[in-house]
Design an enzyme around this catalytic site. Structure first.
Site, mmCIF file in Angstrom:
data_model
loop_
_atom_site.group_PDB
_atom_site.id
_atom_site.type_symbol
_atom_site.label_atom_id
_atom_site.label_comp_id
_atom_site.label_asym_id
_atom_site.label_seq_id
_atom_site.Cartn_x
_atom_site.Cartn_y
_atom_site.Cartn_z
ATOM 1 C CG ASN A 188 32.221 36.447 41.105
ATOM 2 O OD1 ASN A 188 33.260 36.033 41.618
ATOM 3 N ND2 ASN A 188 32.224 37.239 40.043
ATOM 4 C CB SER A 222 31.900 39.021 36.921
ATOM 5 O OG SER A 222 32.005 40.391 37.063
#
Ligand code: 3H9
Length: 670
Positions: free
Chosen positions: A478, A407
């Site tokens: 993110n 991620s």
């Protein structure tokens, strides 16, 4: 007759056929063609009945959304449907594929509807921030009753043919492969009978059902304007004549159409489809790699969820864990999830066995040798990932795609640990991976075009919305989360409370605020695990075991049912930090929270675009809507910034000392 509508005579029945790919949207040419087709049928005394059907993959999928907001052209849909409704010869809609929105309304303006078993009918306009504005809100309650009509218009999910027949929406379910012949036969049966018009029926008021519906769906409809407008129109169908109801529907439709919510939702419709396109890859000339077997490394929450996507789509999965008990636990959770869905009726009763039957659990990486795609979902650590990819390089067959579910980490660095960086790509799923619709597909510097195209096509097959991101820390989603969190933390020190900051986000339409999210995900995530090293408020919470919901204590206190209340202990911790840092406490306005937590996200999104790490602003919107619950009716952060006004956003950012992206300043974000 006008292209793309033609007519064919079958003795005394005229068949009117629309052929307007890809989805037979009711654009100006189609409306023109329909008008002419019906005139032909109605003016010819030898024609006794009319069948309306479509060529291609579907019956009319709705009004042509690309026409919205543009000057009207050709006959309006109302005009065409009105003439059909008034016709004195029976008109039968012959439905296959998806009769949606204006398409469903066209079928409702016909006197009868027949459909093949695989067809679905629905009015999904509410998902575009609209209502069925061509009589749908007035005809549906008259035909299927208030309760079923509310579900159809204010929730917008389509109804399969069989159920449509049960509620009276479809008169007959006909043969899958004999639609036209069966529709003609059905039409002949109606010749000589009085023509039934839905507009002449009455709908019985059902205030209790309306209230119950509002209550049951309050959460789902929170913040959206369109559902309530749909409900009001259904009520109008029960308390006034058809013509007046139509007038009311028109007014409500226009209000929604002119508003920002519908603009945002229509933006998302096209953004989602645009996201699938890769600027420098031509799908027509790119040969995709066949993906028949997928390997997943890691049977934790993430690996299990990822595997379920493929199993549910009928693709075999080999799942690898290091220890037998972890493997058993992981596959056990997957089965339980499937069984829970089956118990709720969301999937067929035999689906859990079918899906789990496609799964091969193993403790050996060597068993991945025959996989076409291997996705790792192991611990988020560069060394661990590099070592693993080095091993995969030796095991995977030539041409296999090697994907990381990282991620944050640098996919190019991971790719460099193999001898085939062109086969390496990022596939960033969002938790829970079997539920969340977003997939960030990370294109490494060396990722081959056919690898990228294959993964994008596969994403559609497993019902994900995929967005291409470049290699940058945290990719699109993110990376944008990071400035928001930093500012939220600073705001706590300056005098805001977690409750105040979260409330601003929830009122904005997010499912939760930054601190509620921290409590849900775990305050201890990413913590250095040294309770004596307390450098931030978050460290202090983690050191005290306030790890969030799982410990019934985090930024909030929780009861056994996980209901949050503001925590006096957290207030003390914040106060303590503040005094140690010699910071003065001041009142923080909600507007300042917006300017310092939401505007920086927009700014980061603009920077990502400037750096070429996202293809287009609408892709950034798709990421935030499908990955993080950004309110659909605000269209995503980049669309929202446009509706706020770039100047206002820039002024807000500058006021708080942020370095503002050039494209935001210039108003050229794309
Ligand atoms: C309405 O009807 C208002 C009325 O009540 C009132 C009027 C007064 N218009 O989704 P796909 C394009 S509102 C224009 O990838 P699938 C789509 O952009 C409408 N274009 O295919 C795409 O273009 P591209 C209510 C449309 O097989 C291509 O067609 N109806 C429209 O996965 C293929 O689409 C709806 O909301 C349209 N209406 O799914 C239904 N629809 O290839 C909207 C599609 O350039 N449509 N396009 O990217 C759908 O839900 C799906 O398209 C459908 C097919 C299920 C039909």
């Amino acid at each position: 007759m006008t292209f793309p509508v033609r007519t064919e005579r079958h003795d005394d029945v005229l068949v009117i056929i629309s052929d307007s790919p890809p989805v037979n949207a009711l654009g100006a040419d189609v409306r023109e063609g329909l008008k002419a087709g019906f005139e032909e049928g109605l003016n010819d005394a030898s024609i006794k009945a009319i069948v309306l059907r479509c060529d291609g993959k579907t019956f009319f999928a709705g009004a042509d959304i690309t026409e919205f907001g543009k000057p009207p052209r050709g006959p309006g849909l109302h005009e065409v449907l009105d003439a059909m409704d008034k016709a004195d010869k029976p008109i039968v809609a012959a439905i296959h594929g998806t009769a949606l929105g204006g398409g469903c309304e066209t079928a409702l303006a016909c006197h009868y509807r027949v459909a093949v078993p695989s067809a679905v009918l629905g009015t999904p306009e509410v998902k575009l921030g609209l209502l069925p504005g061509a009589g749908g809100t007035q005809r549906l309650p008259r035909l299927v009753g208030v309760k079923a009509a509310l579900e159809m218009v204010a929730i917008g999910d389509p109804v399969p043919a069989k159920k449509a027949a049960e509620i009276g929406l479809v008169d007959r379910v006909v043969g899958e492969d004999s639609l036209e012949a069966d529709a003609i036969a059905f039409a002949r049966e109606q010749i000589g009978k009085p023509v039934p018009r839905i507009s002449e029926k009455t709908a019985t008021a059902d205030p209790e059902a309306v209230e119950a519906f509002r209550k049951a769906n309050a959460r789902k409809m929170r913040g959206f304007d369109a559902p309530e407008a749909n409900i009001r129109c259904v009520e109008a169908a029960t308390d006034r004549p058809f013509a007046e109801g139509m007038k009311f529907e028109r007014e409500e439709f226009m209000k929604l159409m002119m508003g920002t919510q519908s603009a945002a939702q229509r933006h998302l419709f096209f953004a989602e489809r645009q996201a699938a396109k890769i600027d420098d890859i031509d799908p027509k000339t790119t040969t995709l790699r066949p993906i028949n077997k997928v390997g997943v490394i890691g049977a934790g929450t993430m690996g299990g969820g990822i595997s379920m996507n493929f199993l549910s789509a009928g693709i075999a999965v080999t799942i690898v864990e290091m220890q037998q008990d972890a493997l058993d636990r992981g596959t056990g959770v997957m089965r339980k999830n499937y069984e829970a869905s089956a118990a709720k009726g969301r999937i067929k009763p035999d689906a859990p066995d079918k899906a789990m039957g496609l799964l091969t659990p193993t403790l050996s990486l060597d068993d991945l040798a025959d996989c076409d795609l291997i996705i790792e979902a192991v611990y988020e650590n560069m060394d661990v990932k590099k070592e693993l990819f080095g091993k995969l390089d030796k095991i995977a067959k030539p041409g296999a795609i090697l994907a990381s579910n990282t991620s944050y980490l640098n996919v190019d660095e991971i790719a460099a640990s193999t001898s085939r960086p062109e086969d390496v790509v990022g596939m960033h799923f969002f938790s829970p991976a079997n539920v969340m619709k977003l997939l960030e597909v990370v294109r490494g510097e060396k990722t081959a075009k056919d690898v990228l195209a294959t993964v994008m096509a596969l994403a559609k097959k497993i019902r994900k919305v995929a967005v291409v991101a470049g290699v940058t820390h945290g990719f699109i989603g993110n990376r944008m989360l990071s400035p928001r969190q930093q500012e939220a933390n600073k705001l706590l020190m300056e005098g805001a409370t977690p409750e105040q900051i979260d409330k601003v986000h929830v009122d904005f339409g997010m499912p939760m605020g930054p601190f509620q999210m921290a409590d849900l995900a775990g305050v201890d995530i990413g913590w250095h695990r040294d309770p004596t090293r307390v450098e931030s408020i978050r460290d202090a919470l983690a050191a005290e075991g306030r790890w969030g919901q799982k410990k019934q204590a985090g930024f909030y206190d929780y009861d056994e049912k996980r209901n949050p209340t503001p925590s006096p202990r957290v207030a003390e911790i914040i106060e303590d930090f503040r005094s140690k840092s010699n910071m003065a406490k001041r009142d923080i306005t909600d507007q300042e929270i917006v300017e310092r937590t939401l505007y920086p996200m927009v700014n980061e999104g603009a920077l990502i675009l400037e750096e070429g790490k996202a293809q287009r602003a609408s892709d950034v919107d798709v990421v935030w809507i499908y990955g993080y619950g950004w309110p659909v009716y605000r269209g995503g952060p980049m669309f929202w910034a446009k509706t706020e006004g770039y100047e206002k956003v820039v002024a807000g950012l500058e006021k708080h000392g942020f370095k503002v992206a050039q494209t935001l300043k210039d108003g050229t974000v794309k």
